[in-house]
Design a protein around this motif. Structure first.
Motif, mmCIF file in Angstrom:
data_model
loop_
_atom_site.group_PDB
_atom_site.id
_atom_site.type_symbol
_atom_site.label_atom_id
_atom_site.label_comp_id
_atom_site.label_asym_id
_atom_site.label_seq_id
_atom_site.Cartn_x
_atom_site.Cartn_y
_atom_site.Cartn_z
ATOM 1 N N LEU A 196 -1.487 -17.333 9.106
ATOM 2 C CA LEU A 196 -0.694 -17.516 7.822
ATOM 3 C C LEU A 196 0.494 -16.628 7.856
ATOM 4 C CD1 LEU A 196 -2.285 -15.904 4.763
ATOM 5 C CD2 LEU A 196 -3.330 -15.594 6.824
ATOM 6 N N ASP A 197 1.386 -17.051 7.296
ATOM 7 C CA ASP A 197 2.759 -16.216 7.065
ATOM 8 C C ASP A 197 2.348 -15.235 5.659
ATOM 9 O OD1 ASP A 197 3.965 -17.408 9.015
ATOM 10 O OD2 ASP A 197 4.870 -18.882 7.720
ATOM 11 N N VAL A 198 2.937 -14.007 5.796
ATOM 12 C CA VAL A 198 2.649 -12.974 4.943
ATOM 13 C C VAL A 198 3.875 -12.250 4.733
ATOM 14 C CG1 VAL A 198 0.332 -13.012 5.104
ATOM 15 C CG2 VAL A 198 1.696 -11.430 6.509
ATOM 16 N N VAL A 199 4.107 -11.535 3.590
ATOM 17 C CA VAL A 199 4.987 -10.248 3.265
ATOM 18 C C VAL A 199 4.142 -9.260 2.954
ATOM 19 C CG1 VAL A 199 6.787 -11.704 2.694
ATOM 20 C CG2 VAL A 199 5.527 -10.988 1.028
ATOM 21 N N VAL A 200 4.812 -7.754 3.261
ATOM 22 C CA VAL A 200 4.402 -6.667 2.787
ATOM 23 C C VAL A 200 4.534 -6.335 1.278
ATOM 24 C CG1 VAL A 200 4.147 -4.160 3.227
ATOM 25 C CG2 VAL A 200 4.589 -5.874 5.080
ATOM 26 N N ILE A 201 3.439 -6.080 0.624
ATOM 27 C CA ILE A 201 3.676 -5.933 -0.938
ATOM 28 C C ILE A 201 3.295 -4.463 -1.164
ATOM 29 C CG2 ILE A 201 3.506 -8.262 -1.568
ATOM 30 C CD1 ILE A 201 0.567 -7.525 -2.500
ATOM 31 N N THR A 202 2.530 -3.507 -0.357
ATOM 32 C CA THR A 202 2.222 -2.203 -0.568
ATOM 33 C C THR A 202 2.167 -1.728 0.922
ATOM 34 O OG1 THR A 202 0.923 -2.548 -2.454
ATOM 35 C CG2 THR A 202 0.604 -0.675 -1.169
ATOM 36 N N ALA A 203 3.119 -0.327 1.287
ATOM 37 C CA ALA A 203 2.951 0.152 2.434
ATOM 38 C C ALA A 203 3.153 1.717 2.045
ATOM 39 C CB ALA A 203 4.236 -0.487 3.224
ATOM 40 N N SER A 204 2.096 2.465 2.239
ATOM 41 C CA SER A 204 1.953 3.681 1.874
ATOM 42 C C SER A 204 1.320 4.387 3.200
ATOM 43 C CB SER A 204 0.957 3.866 0.552
ATOM 44 O OG SER A 204 0.856 5.268 0.404
ATOM 45 N N ALA A 205 2.182 5.012 3.714
ATOM 46 C CA ALA A 205 1.874 6.097 4.875
ATOM 47 C C ALA A 205 0.816 7.181 4.417
ATOM 48 C CB ALA A 205 2.949 6.613 5.732
ATOM 49 N N LEU A 206 1.303 7.635 3.464
ATOM 50 C CA LEU A 206 0.354 8.808 2.667
ATOM 51 C C LEU A 206 -1.041 8.293 2.747
ATOM 52 C CD1 LEU A 206 0.510 11.919 1.928
ATOM 53 C CD2 LEU A 206 1.149 10.963 -0.478
ATOM 54 N N GLU A 207 -1.275 7.330 2.073
ATOM 55 C CA GLU A 207 -2.650 6.638 1.563
ATOM 56 C C GLU A 207 -3.078 6.065 2.746
ATOM 57 O OE1 GLU A 207 -2.387 4.934 -2.116
ATOM 58 O OE2 GLU A 207 -1.409 6.557 -2.922
ATOM 59 N N LYS A 208 -2.418 5.761 3.851
ATOM 60 C CA LYS A 208 -2.864 4.614 4.737
ATOM 61 C C LYS A 208 -3.200 3.462 4.233
ATOM 62 C CE LYS A 208 -2.252 7.743 8.200
ATOM 63 N NZ LYS A 208 -1.201 7.545 9.103
ATOM 64 N N LYS A 209 -2.399 3.124 3.363
ATOM 65 C CA LYS A 209 -2.540 1.686 2.689
ATOM 66 C C LYS A 209 -1.702 0.748 2.827
ATOM 67 C CE LYS A 209 -3.806 0.161 -2.166
ATOM 68 N NZ LYS A 209 -3.817 0.381 -3.543
ATOM 69 N N LEU A 210 -2.233 -0.358 3.268
ATOM 70 C CA LEU A 210 -1.263 -1.598 3.845
ATOM 71 C C LEU A 210 -1.525 -2.805 3.176
ATOM 72 C CD1 LEU A 210 1.186 -2.920 5.380
ATOM 73 C CD2 LEU A 210 -0.150 -3.143 7.408
ATOM 74 N N VAL A 211 -0.976 -3.411 2.233
ATOM 75 C CA VAL A 211 -1.613 -4.650 1.501
ATOM 76 C C VAL A 211 -0.656 -5.849 1.729
ATOM 77 C CG1 VAL A 211 -2.159 -5.817 -0.610
ATOM 78 C CG2 VAL A 211 -2.583 -3.170 -0.200
ATOM 79 N N LEU A 212 -0.986 -7.180 2.105
ATOM 80 C CA LEU A 212 0.047 -8.370 2.565
ATOM 81 C C LEU A 212 -0.306 -9.302 1.373
ATOM 82 C CD1 LEU A 212 -0.573 -8.104 6.372
ATOM 83 C CD2 LEU A 212 1.102 -6.834 5.005
ATOM 84 N N SER A 213 0.640 -10.145 1.456
ATOM 85 C CA SER A 213 0.436 -11.237 0.674
ATOM 86 C C SER A 213 1.033 -12.740 1.206
ATOM 87 C CB SER A 213 1.159 -11.331 -0.660
ATOM 88 O OG SER A 213 1.135 -12.277 -1.417
ATOM 89 N N GLY A 214 0.123 -13.696 1.302
ATOM 90 C CA GLY A 214 0.527 -15.010 1.593
ATOM 91 C C GLY A 214 1.111 -15.875 0.416
ATOM 92 N N LYS A 215 0.504 -15.409 -0.863
ATOM 93 C CA LYS A 215 0.698 -16.186 -2.047
ATOM 94 C C LYS A 215 2.404 -16.007 -1.980
ATOM 95 C CE LYS A 215 -0.755 -16.076 -6.704
ATOM 96 N NZ LYS A 215 -1.559 -15.725 -7.627
ATOM 97 N N GLU A 216 2.669 -15.007 -2.020
ATOM 98 C CA GLU A 216 4.108 -14.676 -2.029
ATOM 99 C C GLU A 216 5.217 -15.557 -1.407
ATOM 100 O OE1 GLU A 216 5.980 -12.723 -4.497
ATOM 101 O OE2 GLU A 216 3.811 -12.572 -5.344
#
Length: 341
Positions: A196-216
């Motif tokens: 699926l196609d996604v965009v990055v909605i959260t990218a935190s190197a400090l927290e090692k947190k990467l959240v993507l969204s296909g809905k967007e």
């Protein structure tokens, strides 16, 4: 020995070594050509400048180097670093993605960035880690991608609680169930293996947190598609639609292809009414005329529909030369009829 005999001997010696005196260049011409050929054959120090600089550079643990893949085996990848020795990436240091395949996902000649783990693995090679370099470099790329709303195609690797997991630039990413699609997602396991196609909605190197969204991505595509459809609508065409919602000021009518327009209360019928419910109900099919398309909004009218007017069932199939029974509604007359002088 006579002069004649001496000359004869010299001519025979020249012939024996295969040199024709007529072919020998004369004077400085021969010297210049020879020097030119010699200079072309002998490389200069500049030709080896990069190699020399690379051979003397100091490499230390933690450095990120870029190399070209020159060898692939079941257990490791070999890189040409332009250095005095080669770099080795062990299988366990190539990727965090459990679906990674060293044979399928690494190709000869590919450029790879990797972090130095040790300057000597005991066999004279530099030991490297691509996944550790990815951890450093990826977050910079991911932050930039989030700011630019870059669209990526990813493959779902597993379903977890409240969402699914995939990988982007070698970093583990989470897609919440609510961000998978515009439609409700009930079975997360059915998404495993899907792309699926996604965009990055959260990218935190400090927290090692990467959240993507296909809905967007779906939402943006829907908006773009709707704008395209609206741009092709023509004022004056008559079509049918379904009353989706009734408000005090009018009714919203779905005319197909995901397009909804507003019939203002003043455009429902020829007489004055207090509520649209006096004439129409939700779910009812009505005949409407498109009277305006502006700023992405569609204005409709029921009372403007005249008897014996052609009804267009598919508003997107309307020809550019469409006209009612009287005159072309997209012509000059239609554009000027509402202007008061």
């Amino acid at each position: 020995m006579s002069d004649e005999t001496v000359n004869k001997i010299e001519n025979e010696e020249v012939t024996d070594i295969g040199i024709n005196q007529q072919e020998l260049p004369s004077g400085n011409e021969g010297s210049n050509e020879a020097a030119s050929e010699a200079s072309e054959m002998i490389p200069s120090m500049d030709d080896f400048k990069d190699e020399i600089e690379n051979s003397f550079r100091k490499i230390k643990e933690g450095d990120i180097l870029k190399g070209t893949v020159i060898g692939i085996s079941e257990t490791e990848v070999v890189l040409d670093l332009g250095y005095y020795t080669e770099g080795i990436i062990k299988l366990e240091e190539i990727s965090n993605d459990p679906a990674f395949s060293i044979k399928a996902d690494v190709t000869m000649g590919e450029e790879i960035s990797a972090m130095v783990l040790t300057e000597d693995d005991g066999q004279g090679h530099i030991l490297l880690s691509r996944k550790r370099a990815d951890d450093v470099l990826a977050w910079e790329k991911l932050t930039e991608a989030m700011d630019n709303k870059t669209v990526f195609r990813v493959k779902v690797s597993q379903a977890v609680n409240a969402g699914v997991v995939t990988y982007l630039y070698g970093v583990r990413a989470f897609i919440p169930a609510s961000q998978l699609s515009l439609t409700y997602v009930e079975d997360l396991n059915s998404w495993v293996g899907k792309e699926l196609d996604v965009v990055v909605i959260t990218a935190s190197a400090l927290e090692k947190k990467l959240v993507l969204s296909g809905k967007e991505v779906e939402r943006e595509n829907e908006i773009r598609e709707r704008k395209s459809k609206i741009s092709r609508l023509q004022v004056g065409i008559v079509t049918t639609g379904t009353v989706e919602k009734i408000a005090p000021y009018g009714a919203f009518v779905n005319i197909g292809e995901g397009l909804t327009g507003l019939v203002h209360i003043s455009q429902i019928c020829g007489r004055r009414i207090k509520s649209p419910n006096e004439v129409i109900k939700e779910g009812e099919t009505v005949t409407v005329k498109i009277i305006d398309v502006k700023d992405g909004k569609i204005s409709l009218s029921m009372k403007a529909v005249e008897e014996k007017e052609d009804v267009i069932e598919d508003v997107e199939e309307t020809p550019s030369t469409y006209s009612t029974g009287e005159e072309a509604t997209t012509g000059l007359g239609a554009l000027l009829k509402n202007i008061k002088l």
